[in-house]
Design a protein around this motif. Structure first.
Motif, PDB file in Angstrom:
ATOM      1  N   ILE A 195     130.123 -44.647  35.937  1.00 15.72           N
ATOM      2  CA  ILE A 195     129.551 -43.649  35.027  1.00 15.72           C
ATOM      3  C   ILE A 195     130.453 -42.419  35.071  1.00 15.72           C
ATOM      4  O   ILE A 195     130.437 -41.655  36.043  1.00 15.72           O
ATOM      5  N   PRO A 196     131.265 -42.176  34.050  1.00  6.11           N
ATOM      6  CA  PRO A 196     132.175 -41.019  34.081  1.00  6.11           C
ATOM      7  C   PRO A 196     131.408 -39.697  34.069  1.00  6.11           C
ATOM      8  O   PRO A 196     130.265 -39.610  33.592  1.00  6.11           O
ATOM      9  N   ARG A 207     129.600 -34.382  38.532  1.00 10.41           N
ATOM     10  CA  ARG A 207     129.845 -35.580  39.327  1.00 10.41           C
ATOM     11  C   ARG A 207     129.946 -36.826  38.452  1.00 10.41           C
ATOM     12  O   ARG A 207     129.355 -36.897  37.372  1.00 10.41           O
ATOM     13  N   ALA A 208     130.713 -37.791  38.947  1.00 15.50           N
ATOM     14  CA  ALA A 208     130.737 -39.143  38.405  1.00 15.50           C
ATOM     15  C   ALA A 208     129.987 -40.057  39.375  1.00 15.50           C
ATOM     16  O   ALA A 208     129.738 -39.688  40.535  1.00 15.50           O
ATOM     17  N   GLU A 209     129.634 -41.262  38.905  1.00 13.53           N
ATOM     18  CA  GLU A 209     128.852 -42.169  39.741  1.00 13.53           C
ATOM     19  C   GLU A 209     129.364 -43.602  39.608  1.00 13.53           C
ATOM     20  O   GLU A 209     129.765 -44.036  38.523  1.00 13.53           O
ATOM     21  N   ARG A 225     119.617 -52.814  33.397  1.00 17.48           N
ATOM     22  CA  ARG A 225     120.081 -52.522  32.045  1.00 17.48           C
ATOM     23  C   ARG A 225     120.606 -51.087  32.068  1.00 17.48           C
ATOM     24  O   ARG A 225     119.868 -50.151  32.394  1.00 17.48           O
ATOM     25  N   ILE A 226     121.870 -50.910  31.739  1.00 12.20           N
ATOM     26  CA  ILE A 226     122.530 -49.614  31.898  1.00 12.20           C
ATOM     27  C   ILE A 226     123.101 -49.158  30.560  1.00 12.20           C
ATOM     28  O   ILE A 226     123.853 -49.895  29.906  1.00 12.20           O
ATOM     29  N   THR A 227     122.710 -47.944  30.179  1.00  6.53           N
ATOM     30  CA  THR A 227     123.244 -47.309  28.971  1.00  6.53           C
ATOM     31  C   THR A 227     124.314 -46.303  29.375  1.00  6.53           C
ATOM     32  O   THR A 227     124.084 -45.456  30.250  1.00  6.53           O
ATOM     33  N   ILE A 228     125.506 -46.392  28.758  1.00  9.26           N
ATOM     34  CA  ILE A 228     126.571 -45.401  28.952  1.00  9.26           C
ATOM     35  C   ILE A 228     127.052 -44.985  27.574  1.00  9.26           C
ATOM     36  O   ILE A 228     127.687 -45.788  26.858  1.00  9.26           O
ATOM     37  N   HIS A 247     123.821 -41.326  30.112  1.00 11.10           N
ATOM     38  CA  HIS A 247     123.529 -42.615  30.730  1.00 11.10           C
ATOM     39  C   HIS A 247     122.064 -42.750  31.116  1.00 11.10           C
ATOM     40  O   HIS A 247     121.353 -41.759  31.260  1.00 11.10           O
ATOM     41  N   ARG A 248     121.661 -44.016  31.251  1.00 13.21           N
ATOM     42  CA  ARG A 248     120.292 -44.331  31.678  1.00 13.21           C
ATOM     43  C   ARG A 248     120.312 -45.650  32.454  1.00 13.21           C
ATOM     44  O   ARG A 248     121.055 -46.580  32.127  1.00 13.21           O
TER      45      ARG A 248
END
Length: 469
Positions: free
Chosen positions: A427-428, A397-399, A409-412, A433-434
């Protein structure tokens, strides 16, 4: 007198209070008569100079929920995790071992996390009576003077008075009676068995060694081999698994010569079914009570639990209505005990509503399922201040994330960005990610998942501060 160590037993599923209470989020963590949960109310009763830090015994599934509810009311204590359920005796034995290690002369007060006792002062007065007997070597149980001939409780027949004022010997423990027998018990001065106890740890463990070593010895080994996991104490699973599953009444109390009872006048309920909630609630002039948004018209002696939406009842008597986002229960007050049988039937037919909630609690906060189709799912995610999810990826899944309030704070993969209210991010599928909340207020966001599989098991965790697999 030394400070008493409270032990709070925090297991069980509370299926009689379905659909509000479910195995994933049982009744002890819910608020029914105020703004605090039953568990939090239990902890609040044993605060102050008379009490030491509590020991809470629970299962691994509830560990973060226990920790969060303790933090929310400012209570610090030892959280002990059972590897599997082994009934009340093993749980109490583990807590007694830990209390004895803290203080060899420790007096332990064992409380169920899901009982309601509104009059704290009266409760503490009875605890003081029991403490004197515990110091004299007695294993004390609190026996409640019956307000009615109930068939849902075990009973205690008190015997001769002891040297301690307000304490009697236990002449006999008796099983839950039928209606006619219950009426006889009440007339003869029997007491309800509350399942709350007070004793010196060494006295209880000594009797356990004598009467039920098949429980005491493996539990003692499980405590000795326990391991620290974050703020939790995990009992050794191999040793604990060897303990026989048995209630403390069967294993110790019905056999020991040290049993004593404090005949107790304080209001008490084990909150065992919805009719008990009605009994505890404040009622209007027609005997109706509600929690949430409810309207009564030509109704009497009824109860509505509807925290999320307006519920109206018209022209009914002695009815309980419970409304949640995914289930509605309508039951006659006198039939409320049958809800447990209903839940068993739902479970047997594979209905996830029997055990799962739409709102799911996690160590970092919670998420709510809003909508779901064959290839999409929409959730509302809440991340507590300073918390973060695991570093993870998904195969199927993607989001899409939209920040509703707070700061994310988003890590990709190798990029880190900070996003504010009304900003969004994609989010691919397969991306590392976090999600984190670096702020001081809760972070709320809407997550839209799309893909061929949307199950919670489509998560690969690479880093997790909560030590989950």
């Amino acid at each position: 007198m030394m400070a008493i160590i409270p032990v709070v037993l925090c297991g069980g599923s509370g299926s009689r209070l379905w659909p509000a209470s479910r195995e994933a989020h049982p009744k002890q963590f819910l608020a029914f008569t105020g703004d605090k949960s039953l568990f939090q109310d239990t902890l609040a009763r044993v605060r102050g100079p008379a009490f030491d830090r509590p020991i809470v015994v629970t299962g691994s599934d509830y560990r973060f929920l226990v920790a969060e509810q303790m933090r929310a009311i400012g209570v610090k204590g030892e959280i002990v995790l059972e590897p599997m359920r082994r009934d009340s005796c093993a749980a109490i034995a583990a807590a007694a071992e830990i209390a004895k290690a803290r203080d060899p002369q420790a007096i332990v007060l064992v409380l169920a996390a899901d009982h309601a006792i509104p009059d704290i002062k009266s409760f503490l007065d009875h605890v003081a009576r029991g403490a004197a007997a515990a110091e004299a070597g007695r294993i004390v149980v609190f026996g409640i003077r019956p307000s009615r001939p109930a068939t849902g409780y075990g009973y205690i027949r008190p015997g001769a008075t002891t040297a301690q004022a307000g304490v009697a010997e236990v002449a006999a423990f008796v099983e839950k009676p039928d209606q006619a027998t219950a009426e006889t018990y009440v007339a003869d001065g029997y007491l309800w068995n509350s399942g709350n106890f007070l004793f010196r740890a060494t006295d209880f463990l000594g009797e356990l060694e004598r009467l039920a070593p098949e429980i005491g010895r493996p539990v003692g080994e499980a405590v000795a081999k326990a391991a620290r996991d974050l703020d939790f104490l995990r009992l050794d699973p191999e040793a604990f698994g060897r303990a026989v599953s048995k209630s403390v009444d069967y294993a110790v109390m019905e056999k020991t010569s040290k049993a004593a009872v404090v005949p107790s006048d304080f209001v008490w309920s084990d909150v065992g079914a919805w009719n008990a909630i009605w009994n505890l609630a404040d009622k209007d002039e027609n005997g109706n009570a509600a929690q949430g948004d409810a309207v009564f018209l030509d109704a009497e002696n009824s109860y509505v639990h509807s925290p999320d939406r307006l519920t109206a009842v018209v022209g009914v008597e002695d009815v309980i209505v419970v409304v949640t986002r995914d289930a509605v229960l309508v039951v006659g007050r006198e039939q409320a005990e049958k809800v447990k049988t209903l839940v068993a039937r739902l479970s047997a037919s594979g209905r996830k509503e029997a055990t799962e909630n739409l709102k799911v609690f996690r160590p970092w906060g919670s998420y709510d399922s809003i909508d779901q189709g064959t290839r999409h799912q929409v959730k509302r995610i809440t991340v507590d201040p300073g918390c973060k999810l695991s570093l993870q990826s998904h195969f199927h899944r993607a989001e899409h994330w939209v920040v509703v309030s707070g700061t994310a704070r988003i890590t990709i993969d190798d990029k880190v960005g900070v996003y504010a209210e009304n900003e969004s991010v994609y989010i691919p599928l397969g991306a590392l990610h976090r999600l984190e909340n670096p702020g001081r207020i809760p972070l709320d966001l809407i997550e839209v998942q799309s893909g061929s599989y949307l199950g919670e098991d489509d998560i690969v965790r690479y880093e997790d501060i909560y030590n989950r697999g």
